[in-house]
Design an enzyme around this catalytic site. Structure first.
Site, PDB file in Angstrom:
ATOM      1  CE  LYS A  86      63.175 -13.345 121.632  1.00 17.78           C
ATOM      2  NZ  LYS A  86      64.026 -12.189 121.250  1.00 17.78           N
ATOM      3  CB  SER A 102      61.583  -9.088 121.747  1.00 16.98           C
ATOM      4  OG  SER A 102      62.734  -9.719 121.248  1.00 16.98           O
ATOM      5  CB  SER A 117      65.612  -8.495 121.796  1.00 12.87           C
ATOM      6  OG  SER A 117      64.551  -7.716 121.320  1.00 12.87           O
TER       7      SER A 117
HETATM    8  N1  GLN Z   1      63.015  -3.057 120.187  1.00  8.69           N
HETATM    9  C1  GLN Z   1      63.704  -3.463 119.013  1.00  8.69           C
HETATM   10  C2  GLN Z   1      62.722  -3.786 117.915  1.00  8.69           C
HETATM   11  O1  GLN Z   1      61.569  -3.849 118.167  1.00  8.69           O
HETATM   12  C3  GLN Z   1      64.644  -4.593 119.302  1.00  8.69           C
HETATM   13  C4  GLN Z   1      64.081  -5.932 119.126  1.00  8.69           C
HETATM   14  C5  GLN Z   1      65.106  -7.038 119.147  1.00  8.69           C
HETATM   15  O2  GLN Z   1      66.253  -6.847 119.494  1.00  8.69           O
HETATM   16  N2  GLN Z   1      64.658  -8.195 118.693  1.00  8.69           N
HETATM   17  O3  GLN Z   1      63.103  -3.992 116.805  1.00  8.69           O
END
Ligand code: GLN
Length: 481
Positions: free
Chosen positions: A77, A152, A176
């Protein structure tokens, strides 16, 4: 060359001389070049990957010591630093940022002869759950390219699911890793907080986030955890796991284990296909000898609100460093006073990051902190108490990873609150620091459904055993790409 194998199969085949690392890595790169135009998992491909694989083969040939990954191709990532390569967080703000050091997870994987095939797409600074908030354009779900892959860590999930690598590293602040794993039908693991070092992971909400492996099988995740875990002097939140071997005894089963079905995660708003997959998983677990019954975790109803208040606050502080002095981009600064200068600098961020930074400036501010930030922290600690209480009675908890099926690209992008609510089943383990895993469970109308199992703090090893047991009951079609 068959690229559709697990990490452990890859290792076996290289060890037995059936395939070479070079052949496999070069076939992987060819596949990325051939299909990634349709998927957009990758932001960069490592131009030296094949050469690096050749070096691993040479070590094998000369009988030298070879690391446990044997040249396995892994994607990373783009918020995890690899020395001397670009780490953009899928943001224009870091478009030209070259990481000056390796993240701890990267050093560990390098030591084990893993090969990084490339950096993969994500929502900008890991804020989002569809990968549509990448400044470089969305990734597509390999099961149906009209649909979001989740996020994400969308690029990670897509690359594993579409056989563009054997495994990937993502990061999980509120789901994410698990959310895209569920949407793309891969395994996604959120370890106990502190199990894996965050050194070199660009922070979003560091008090709750973890790097996590994404793989095709539970055993592959256990294998990677063995490499990734451990105390790190560069991250003082890391915990000593006593050098546990997560792979040994992974087939121990779940006979006699107690599993709580989280009622708040299968109620209102759940898709009927997701609900029936969950019921099916419960009966499979019972068939394996587990004892399942309902459990209520009341604070789940406030968990999303608490999560977004806490994470926005941490993001506001973590992203304050992007002031165009230490990191940033060139523009003539003449004529700007401080406020207009900062506004100009921050206009490089995309709309979601700006939204979070504005919220993150407001909720902890004088006069409002008691109403928002401190209240959110209270919810976090009450929720953690309830979770710990539940684990006095149950060995594991179960809930679908995401209450809905993958949706179409563009469908929810203009409705942030609707997007936030999709996180309802994943944020709990981040807020409570406990481990959780999503495994591929079903395909409904061509779209994946993932099942989530959760365990108590530091019970990662038994959680993997439970997930492995459930995984043995699952047979899924192959991704149509
Ligand atoms: N959807 C969540 C957010 O936008 C989780 C994102 C994540 O785990 N990085 O914060």
């Amino acid at each position: 060359m068959n690229l559709k194998i697990s990490a452990l199969e890859y290792i076996d085949q290289v060890k037995n001389g059936q395939i070479s690392a070079e052949e496999f890595v070069s076939a992987t790169i060819d596949r990325i070049k051939k299909i990634d135009g349709k998927l957009h998992a990758f932001l960069q491909i490592n131009p030296d990957a094949v050469e690096q694989a050749r070096k691993v083969d040479k070590k094998i040939k000369l009988g030298e010591k070879v690391g446990a990954c044997f040249g396995m191709p892994i994607s990373i990532k783009d918020n995890i630093c690899i020395k001397n390569s670009k780490t953009t967080c899928a943001s224009k703000m870091l478009e030209n940022f070259i990481a000056p050091y390796d993240a701890t997870v990267i050093s560990k994987l390098k030591q084990q002869d893993a090969i990084f095939v490339g950096k993969v797409n994500m929502d900008e600074f890991a804020m989002g759950l569809t990968t549509e908030f990448s400044a470089y354009g969305p990734s597509k779900n390999p099961w149906n390219t009209d649909y979001v892959p989740g996020g994400s860590s969308g690029g990670s999930a897509v690359s594993v699911s579409a056989f563009e690598c054997v495994a990937s590293l993502g990061s999980d602040t509120g789901g994410s890793v698990r959310n895209p794993a569920s949407f793309c039908s891969t395994v996604g693991y959120k370890p106990t907080y502190g199990l894996i070092s965050r050194y070199g992971l660009i922070s979003y909400a560091n008090s709750i986030e973890q790097i996590g492996p994404m793989t095709r099988t539970v055993k592959d995740t256990a294998f990677l955890l063995n490499i990734l875990c451990g105390l790190d002097t560069n991250d003082n939140t890391t915990i000593d796991n006593g050098n546990q071997d997560y792979l040994s005894e992974i087939d121990s089963g779940i006979e006699g284990k107690k599993i709580g079905i989280i009622q708040e995660m299968i109620g209102e708003g759940i898709d009927s296909q997701v609900l029936s997959a969950t019921k099916d998983a419960i009966s499979k677990l019972e068939g394996l000898g587990a004892i399942c019954d309902n459990v209520s975790i009341d604070m789940v109803k406030y968990s999303v609100a608490s999560y977004y208040t806490i994470t926005a606050t941490e993001a506001g502080s973590n992203l304050a460093r992007y002031d165009n002095i230490r990191y940033g981009y060139e523009f003539p600064v003449e004529g700007y006073e401080f406020n207009s200068y900062i506004s100009k600098v921050r206009s490089k961020f995309g709309p979601e990051v700006i939204r979070r930074m504005i919220l993150g400036g407001f909720v902890p501010s004088a006069g409002h902190a008691g109403k928002y930030f401190l209240k959110a922290l209270k919810v976090k600690s009450k929720l953690t108490k309830e979770v710990n209480q539940a684990f006095k009675k149950y060995d594991f908890l179960i809930a679908p990873t995401v209450p809905v099926l993958p949706f179409k690209i563009g469908e929810k992008i203009n409705d942030p609150v609707a997007l936030f609510l999709v996180d309802i089943n994943t944020v709990m383990s981040n807020l409570s620091g406990t481990p959780s895993i999503s495994i591929p469970y079903a395909i409904s109308n061509g779209l994946p459904i993932g099942m989530q199992l959760l365990a108590k703090h530091r019970d990662d090893k038994s959680l993997l055993q439970a997930a492995r047991a459930l995984e043995t009951t699952v047979q899924l079609p192959e991704v149509p790409i």
